[in-house]
Design a protein around this motif. Structure first.
Motif, PDB file in Angstrom:
ATOM      1  N   GLY A 199       0.723  -1.249  -0.138  1.00  0.00           N
ATOM      2  CA  GLY A 199      -0.042  -0.408  -0.158  1.00  0.00           C
ATOM      3  C   GLY A 199       0.584   0.704  -0.134  1.00  0.00           C
ATOM      4  O   GLY A 199       2.089   1.104   0.227  1.00  0.00           O
ATOM      5  N   SER A 200       0.318   2.242  -0.626  1.00  0.00           N
ATOM      6  CA  SER A 200       0.938   3.646  -0.449  1.00  0.00           C
ATOM      7  C   SER A 200      -0.280   5.102  -0.527  1.00  0.00           C
ATOM      8  O   SER A 200      -1.246   4.689  -0.308  1.00  0.00           O
ATOM      9  N   TYR A 201       0.467   5.872   0.784  1.00  0.00           N
ATOM     10  CA  TYR A 201      -0.452   7.020   0.734  1.00  0.00           C
ATOM     11  C   TYR A 201       0.670   8.098   0.345  1.00  0.00           C
ATOM     12  O   TYR A 201       1.842   8.424   1.586  1.00  0.00           O
ATOM     13  N   ARG A 202       0.041   9.291   0.016  1.00  0.00           N
ATOM     14  CA  ARG A 202       0.898  10.034  -0.984  1.00  0.00           C
ATOM     15  C   ARG A 202       2.228  10.038  -0.720  1.00  0.00           C
ATOM     16  O   ARG A 202       2.922  10.888  -0.487  1.00  0.00           O
TER      17      ARG A 202
END
Length: 99
Positions: free
Chosen positions: A94-97
């Protein structure tokens, strides 16, 4: 493909390592190879470093390996490391920003 590389240099060689890395990044800015993301971090202000490299295809054949400045840097690591570079292949969950 994304890899993480971690290594530690002897305290008396930290500035040499940083100077060699700056030369690599200057060459990357000049050449601007496509398909490459390369970041290096100095951990806790000490002699441990962490690099994250993302490239199209095999990271071992990534374009920065062809730079003379990178080859000098890599050759120096063989002499100045207390902990040799360890390569870890990263599989993003996953990844956020992140860019």
């Amino acid at each position: 493909m994304r890899v993480m590389i971690r290594y530690t240099v002897r305290p008396e060689h930290v500035e040499q390592s940083v100077a060699l890395l700056r030369a690599v990044y200057a060459d990357l800015e000049r050449v601007r190879p496509s398909g490459l993301r390369y970041e290096t971090f100095r951990l806790d202000g000490g002699g441990s470093f962490l690099a994250v490299i993302e490239s199209e295809g095999d990271p071992v054949a990534a374009p920065h390996h062809r730079l003379a400045s990178f080859q000098r840097y890599r050759a120096a690591l063989s002499e100045i490391c207390t902990e040799s570079p360890t390569v870890t292949y990263l599989d993003q969950v996953g990844s956020y920003r992140s860019e």
